[in-house]
Design a protein around this motif. Structure first.
Motif, short mmCIF file in Angstrom:
data_model
loop_
_atom_site.label_atom_id
_atom_site.label_comp_id
_atom_site.label_asym_id
_atom_site.label_seq_id
_atom_site.Cartn_x
_atom_site.Cartn_y
_atom_site.Cartn_z
N UNK A 168 0.85 -1.19 0.00
CA UNK A 168 0.00 0.00 0.00
C UNK A 168 0.89 1.24 0.00
N UNK A 169 0.64 2.15 -0.95
CA UNK A 169 1.34 3.44 -0.94
C UNK A 169 0.44 4.45 -0.24
N UNK A 170 0.93 5.00 0.87
CA UNK A 170 0.10 5.81 1.74
C UNK A 170 0.73 7.18 1.99
N UNK A 171 -0.07 8.24 2.06
CA UNK A 171 0.47 9.53 2.51
C UNK A 171 1.02 9.39 3.92
N UNK A 172 2.01 10.21 4.25
CA UNK A 172 2.65 10.03 5.55
C UNK A 172 3.20 11.35 6.11
N UNK A 173 3.21 11.42 7.44
CA UNK A 173 3.95 12.45 8.16
C UNK A 173 5.38 11.96 8.31
N UNK A 174 6.34 12.85 8.14
CA UNK A 174 7.76 12.49 8.25
C UNK A 174 8.44 13.48 9.17
N UNK A 175 9.12 12.96 10.21
CA UNK A 175 9.80 13.80 11.18
C UNK A 175 11.28 13.46 11.19
N UNK A 176 12.10 14.39 10.73
CA UNK A 176 13.55 14.27 10.80
C UNK A 176 14.08 15.14 11.93
N UNK A 177 15.39 15.26 12.03
CA UNK A 177 15.97 15.96 13.17
C UNK A 177 15.57 17.42 13.25
N UNK A 178 15.57 18.12 12.11
CA UNK A 178 15.31 19.56 12.10
C UNK A 178 14.07 19.97 11.33
N UNK A 179 13.49 19.01 10.60
CA UNK A 179 12.40 19.34 9.68
C UNK A 179 11.36 18.23 9.70
N UNK A 180 10.08 18.63 9.66
CA UNK A 180 8.99 17.69 9.48
C UNK A 180 8.25 18.04 8.20
N UNK A 181 7.74 17.01 7.52
CA UNK A 181 6.95 17.20 6.31
C UNK A 181 5.55 16.64 6.54
N UNK A 182 4.54 17.45 6.26
CA UNK A 182 3.16 16.99 6.34
C UNK A 182 2.74 16.34 5.04
N UNK A 183 1.86 15.35 5.10
CA UNK A 183 1.31 14.80 3.86
C UNK A 183 0.44 15.83 3.17
N UNK A 184 0.30 15.73 1.88
CA UNK A 184 -0.58 16.64 1.14
C UNK A 184 -2.02 16.41 1.59
N UNK A 185 -2.73 17.50 1.83
CA UNK A 185 -4.11 17.40 2.30
C UNK A 185 -5.08 17.15 1.15
N UNK A 186 -4.80 17.69 -0.02
CA UNK A 186 -5.74 17.64 -1.12
C UNK A 186 -6.05 16.24 -1.61
#
Length: 219
Positions: A168-186
């Motif tokens: 399954x390919x799923x949107x995801x939250x990603x948290x690295x040491x200095x930066x986090x990326x939110x999944x696309x909402x749209x």
């Protein structure tokens, strides 16, 4: 589980399966890459995609606002997808929706797609580049900032999760040491595959809930 609490930069953030973050201490709801009007752009180009994406995304925002009662909604870039006019169907729908939530402050951190439309005409304040909200920096591009831990979008992160023989390919939250990326909402947004690695925290989203992802893609 539809929500999952995580500590970032000493603050508790609540992740939601509808691809949003709530920062309770500041009554702030965060989403990224909504891409209003993307379906209309596709249809103008002759690509057959179903209509209703704007209504679906607005309904999801309504549900999040009802659940968390935020004082502020921050969109981390790319609220809109492409050029539009006052006659574009989604414009009036979003403007009417904004008026129905007049009690909520709304800010857009301008993204690369937002140059195509004057978002301020929707009643949403536009902030260029990034905004400091200690200990965080709200931004569109996921770059480290000296002023704090970056919460950003732009990438549309996703991850592959295996369920037995299925993938399954799923949107995801990603948290690295200095930066986090939110999944696309749209609704009509693609995914950029993110590789689980040491020190990286990933939480995948599904319509039924959130899935913390271990290293090497195991859950």
């Amino acid at each position: 589980m539809m929500t999952h609490d995580i500590e970032v930069a000493g603050e508790r953030l609540t992740l939601h399966a509808q691809r949003a973050i709530h920062w309770a201490a500041r009554r702030t709801l965060l989403v990224s890459d909504v891409h209003f009007g993307k379906g209309a752009v596709f249809r103008r180009a002759g690509i057959a995609v179903p209509s209703g994406d704007t209504e679906d995304d607005l309904a999801r925002l309504d549900a999040l606002i009802a659940e968390f009662a935020p004082a502020r909604l921050v969109v981390l870039g790319d609220l809109v997808h492409g050029a539009a006019t006052e006659r574009s169907g989604w414009v009036e729908k979003v403007r009417t929706w904004r008026e129905s939530h007049a009690e909520v402050a709304m800010d857009l951190i301008a993204g690369n797609h937002d140059r195509h439309f004057d978002v301020a005409t929707l009643g949403i304040d536009v902030r260029p580049d990034h905004v400091f909200a200690p200990p965080f920096v709200f931004a569109h591009h996921p770059s480290p900032h000296k002023g704090g831990y970056t919460l950003a979008g732009h990438v549309h992160p996703g991850v592959t999760v295996r369920d037995g023989w299925r993938r399954h390919r799923l949107p995801a939250f990603v948290f690295d040491r200095d930066v986090a990326m939110l999944p696309a909402f749209g609704t009509l947004t693609g995914l950029h595959e993110i590789v689980p690695e040491s020190g990286r925290r990933i939480v995948a989203t599904t319509p039924a809930g959130l899935v913390p992802v271990r290293q090497r893609g195991r859950v």
